[in-house]
Design a protein around this motif. Structure first.
Motif, PDB file in Angstrom:
ATOM      1  N   HIS A   1       0.851  -1.184   0.000  1.00  0.00           N
ATOM      2  CA  HIS A   1       0.000   0.000   0.000  1.00  0.00           C
ATOM      3  C   HIS A   1       0.892   1.241   0.000  1.00  0.00           C
ATOM      4  O   HIS A   1       1.821   1.345   0.796  1.00  0.00           O
ATOM      5  CB  HIS A   1      -0.926   0.005   1.224  1.00  0.00           C
ATOM      6  CG  HIS A   1      -1.959   1.080   1.163  1.00  0.00           C
ATOM      7  ND1 HIS A   1      -1.669   2.403   1.423  1.00  0.00           N
ATOM      8  CD2 HIS A   1      -3.277   1.043   0.849  1.00  0.00           C
ATOM      9  CE1 HIS A   1      -2.763   3.125   1.276  1.00  0.00           C
ATOM     10  NE2 HIS A   1      -3.758   2.323   0.928  1.00  0.00           N
ATOM     11  N   PRO A   2       0.624   2.200  -0.860  1.00  0.00           N
ATOM     12  CA  PRO A   2       1.560   3.329  -1.023  1.00  0.00           C
ATOM     13  C   PRO A   2       1.662   4.262   0.181  1.00  0.00           C
ATOM     14  O   PRO A   2       2.644   4.997   0.300  1.00  0.00           O
ATOM     15  CB  PRO A   2       0.996   4.080  -2.236  1.00  0.00           C
ATOM     16  CG  PRO A   2      -0.454   3.697  -2.291  1.00  0.00           C
ATOM     17  CD  PRO A   2      -0.504   2.278  -1.806  1.00  0.00           C
ATOM     18  N   LYS A   3       0.673   4.260   1.080  1.00  0.00           N
ATOM     19  CA  LYS A   3       0.692   5.208   2.186  1.00  0.00           C
ATOM     20  C   LYS A   3       0.568   4.548   3.565  1.00  0.00           C
ATOM     21  O   LYS A   3       0.668   5.228   4.581  1.00  0.00           O
ATOM     22  CB  LYS A   3      -0.457   6.218   2.020  1.00  0.00           C
ATOM     23  CG  LYS A   3      -0.373   7.053   0.756  1.00  0.00           C
ATOM     24  CD  LYS A   3      -1.549   8.013   0.633  1.00  0.00           C
ATOM     25  CE  LYS A   3      -1.462   8.842  -0.635  1.00  0.00           C
ATOM     26  NZ  LYS A   3      -2.638   9.750  -0.779  1.00  0.00           N
ATOM     27  N   PHE A   4       0.353   3.246   3.591  1.00  0.00           N
ATOM     28  CA  PHE A   4       0.063   2.575   4.862  1.00  0.00           C
ATOM     29  C   PHE A   4       1.195   2.747   5.863  1.00  0.00           C
ATOM     30  O   PHE A   4       0.968   3.117   7.016  1.00  0.00           O
ATOM     31  CB  PHE A   4      -0.205   1.085   4.626  1.00  0.00           C
ATOM     32  CG  PHE A   4      -0.708   0.360   5.842  1.00  0.00           C
ATOM     33  CD1 PHE A   4      -2.064   0.200   6.051  1.00  0.00           C
ATOM     34  CD2 PHE A   4       0.173  -0.163   6.771  1.00  0.00           C
ATOM     35  CE1 PHE A   4      -2.541  -0.462   7.169  1.00  0.00           C
ATOM     36  CE2 PHE A   4      -0.290  -0.820   7.903  1.00  0.00           C
ATOM     37  CZ  PHE A   4      -1.652  -0.978   8.095  1.00  0.00           C
ATOM     38  N   SER A   5       2.420   2.473   5.445  1.00  0.00           N
ATOM     39  CA  SER A   5       3.546   2.518   6.386  1.00  0.00           C
ATOM     40  C   SER A   5       3.741   3.926   6.935  1.00  0.00           C
ATOM     41  O   SER A   5       4.014   4.101   8.131  1.00  0.00           O
ATOM     42  CB  SER A   5       4.826   2.024   5.711  1.00  0.00           C
ATOM     43  OG  SER A   5       5.168   2.842   4.607  1.00  0.00           O
ATOM     44  N   MET A   6       3.584   4.936   6.092  1.00  0.00           N
ATOM     45  CA  MET A   6       3.740   6.316   6.550  1.00  0.00           C
ATOM     46  C   MET A   6       2.667   6.660   7.577  1.00  0.00           C
ATOM     47  O   MET A   6       2.959   7.246   8.626  1.00  0.00           O
ATOM     48  CB  MET A   6       3.642   7.264   5.363  1.00  0.00           C
ATOM     49  CG  MET A   6       3.695   8.739   5.730  1.00  0.00           C
ATOM     50  SD  MET A   6       3.254   9.807   4.330  1.00  0.00           S
ATOM     51  CE  MET A   6       1.505   9.409   4.134  1.00  0.00           C
ATOM     52  N   ARG A   7       1.424   6.295   7.296  1.00  0.00           N
ATOM     53  CA  ARG A   7       0.338   6.580   8.231  1.00  0.00           C
ATOM     54  C   ARG A   7       0.565   5.877   9.566  1.00  0.00           C
ATOM     55  O   ARG A   7       0.383   6.461  10.640  1.00  0.00           O
ATOM     56  CB  ARG A   7      -0.995   6.144   7.632  1.00  0.00           C
ATOM     57  CG  ARG A   7      -1.454   6.966   6.438  1.00  0.00           C
ATOM     58  CD  ARG A   7      -2.636   6.309   5.759  1.00  0.00           C
ATOM     59  NE  ARG A   7      -3.094   7.078   4.598  1.00  0.00           N
ATOM     60  CZ  ARG A   7      -3.845   6.572   3.628  1.00  0.00           C
ATOM     61  NH1 ARG A   7      -4.218   5.299   3.669  1.00  0.00           N
ATOM     62  NH2 ARG A   7      -4.240   7.326   2.618  1.00  0.00           N
ATOM     63  N   LEU A   8       0.950   4.609   9.497  1.00  0.00           N
ATOM     64  CA  LEU A   8       1.178   3.838  10.718  1.00  0.00           C
ATOM     65  C   LEU A   8       2.282   4.478  11.554  1.00  0.00           C
ATOM     66  O   LEU A   8       2.129   4.665  12.760  1.00  0.00           O
ATOM     67  CB  LEU A   8       1.526   2.398  10.357  1.00  0.00           C
ATOM     68  CG  LEU A   8       1.741   1.417  11.510  1.00  0.00           C
ATOM     69  CD1 LEU A   8       1.319   0.009  11.104  1.00  0.00           C
ATOM     70  CD2 LEU A   8       3.184   1.384  11.972  1.00  0.00           C
TER      71      LEU A   8
END
Length: 466
Positions: A416-423
């Motif tokens: 997912h392109p944004k999951f790690s950043m959000r987490l």
């Protein structure tokens, strides 16, 4: 904590329509305060799991793994690894150099339906045959190497080399295995062949393998998977574990955090769509947390929302399609594709067209908003759970500030392109006294299994009491 900042694409949604859509999405948008509440509930359930003996009636089971140390730079040597977790059996040759595992070679064999539904003896004979063929093909037949075995089914682990299968999952129905020691069944199959032997067997949970595969990082003491399913493990003080009394030091705990909420503790944040996903699942009433955040279910939550919005004439002019009305046709990978920065719109048009839907530009914007909302909630809830573990480690050690590393794997986190950043952003808010580094692992099951075997070998060689 209510998702990303307003995006330009939202300007294409009429204000009245956006307001009505947001009413459906609001229950998924959890505040920092609510996430702190969720974290506190998980912390309480973790303590309950540590105190239960046996743990089966605990929502968060906190299972001992009998992995008593993480890797260090002294671990070295050649190891074998087996990975049985679904449709394939993998046999792997791993070389460990100064605590750093390297996959030298691997072979994969498909597990047929006939084997899955046959006898346990046939399954373990196949495993022994694949291992034997691998030894010959790699010219390892004259060596007796330690073996790490990643066996990704619910087990009660009683020691590092004793693991009792509680029940089969993932379509396996092999007779004569449930309630028996998997290591013993493997050894019996190898003895029936009689043409090779193995030195020792260390049983590994896939989440533990993820943590152990980062052995080159001395601070790695948490493992997390967020893919089709979700789970986490961490190093806990043995004195806090009722089921392993009278020992000092640490042991890795398999939290089984996917079961968080099975006791009803998450009812206030379950939406009607979460309830519907649970009601129609094969394992109704269990793995409530997993059903809110993991890849197996995220696409279905989005699909249910899209159908409802269409029924209320907020999408697709009130029309759906047979595909959209069919459960699990909206795949979780579609969420990742729709949220891509550059190709998201093109991907959205393709996906909606393939699902037999007639769309306009406003429909594409609403679909993207729904996807972002659901994936953001997943990342935020996962962050709340991870922050709970980091805060637990810091508290155990009486530290003002903790520096630690998480070994992480899983398609949702990786693709997912944004999951790690959000987490990561949310973890910083919920565990401000913890400095957390993330290492995405590759070949985690094989490398991790080998590292568990390597650490077990090192500890066995140490003088008693050291």
């Amino acid at each position: 904590m209510s998702g990303d900042n307003p995006a330009p694409y939202l300007d294409g949604i009429p204000p009245d329509t956006l307001r009505k859509v947001q009413q459906y999405l609001k229950p998924f948008q959890l505040s920092k305060e609510k996430l702190k509440e969720v974290s506190a509930r998980l912390y309480k359930d973790m303590l309950l799991g540590l105190e239960r003996d046996p743990p089966y009636d605990a929502a968060v089971k906190m299972l001992p793994t009998f992995v008593r140390a993480t890797p260090d730079r002294t671990d070295r040597g050649d190891f074998l690894a087996l990975d049985l977790g679904g449709t394939n059996l993998r046999v792997i040759h791993v070389r460990v150099v100064e605590g750093n595992p390297q996959v030298l070679y691997s072979e994969s064999t498909t597990i047929t339906t006939e084997i899955k539904e046959g006898t346990g003896e046939a399954l373990f004979d196949l495993i022994a045959a694949c291992l034997g063929d691998f030894l010959v093909s790699r010219d390892l037949n004259g060596q007796t190497l330690p073996l790490g075995f990643t066996f990704s089914f619910p087990c009660e682990q009683r020691e590092i080399d004793e693991s009792i299968l509680i029940r089969w999952t993932k379509g396996f129905k092999c007779s004569g295995v449930e309630g028996r020691d998997v290591v013993q069944l493997l050894k019996e199959a190898i003895r029936r062949r009689g043409d090779y032997d193995i030195h020792s067997v260390a049983m590994v949970n896939d989440t533990v393998g993820t943590m152990m595969s980062c052995g080159y990082d001395q601070r790695c003491e948490i493992g997390m998977i967020i893919g089709t399913g979700t789970n986490a493990c961490y190093m806990e003080e043995i004195k806090n574990m009722k089921r392993v009394a009278g020992e000092d030091g640490q042991m890795c705990i398999n939290t089984e955090w996917g079961g968080f909420g099975d006791d009803g503790s998450l009812k206030d944040i379950q939406t009607e769509f979460d309830v519907e996903v649970d009601k129609t699942s094969d394992n109704r009433g269990v793995h409530i947390f997993e059903k809110m955040i993991s890849g197996m279910y995220l696409g279905e939550i989005v699909r249910l929302l899209l159908v409802r919005l269409a029924e209320d004439k907020l999408l697709f002019k009130g029309r759906t399609s047979e595909a959209l009305r069919t459960p699990f046709t909206f795949e979780t990978k579609f969420i990742s594709e729709i949220e891509e920065q550059d190709s998201g719109l093109v991907n959205t048009l393709r996906i909606l067209t393939d699902l037999g839907l007639e769309w306009e530009s406003v429909d594409c914007a609403i679909v993207r908003l729904v996807c972002e909302t659901i994936s953001s909630r997943s990342a935020n809830l996962c962050a709340a759970a991870l922050a709970t573990i980091a805060n637990r480690i810091r508290t155990n050690r009486g530290l003002d500030h903790l520096e630690t590393t998480v070994g992480v794997d899983g398609t949702v986190y990786r693709e997912h392109p944004k999951f790690s950043m959000r987490l990561q952003e949310t973890v910083c808010l919920l565990a401000p006294l913890c400095d957390i580094t993330f290492h995405v692992t590759e070949e985690a099951s094989g490398k991790g299994a080998a590292m568990v075997a390597a650490v077990a070998q090192r500890l066995a060689a140490e003088p008693a009491g050291q």
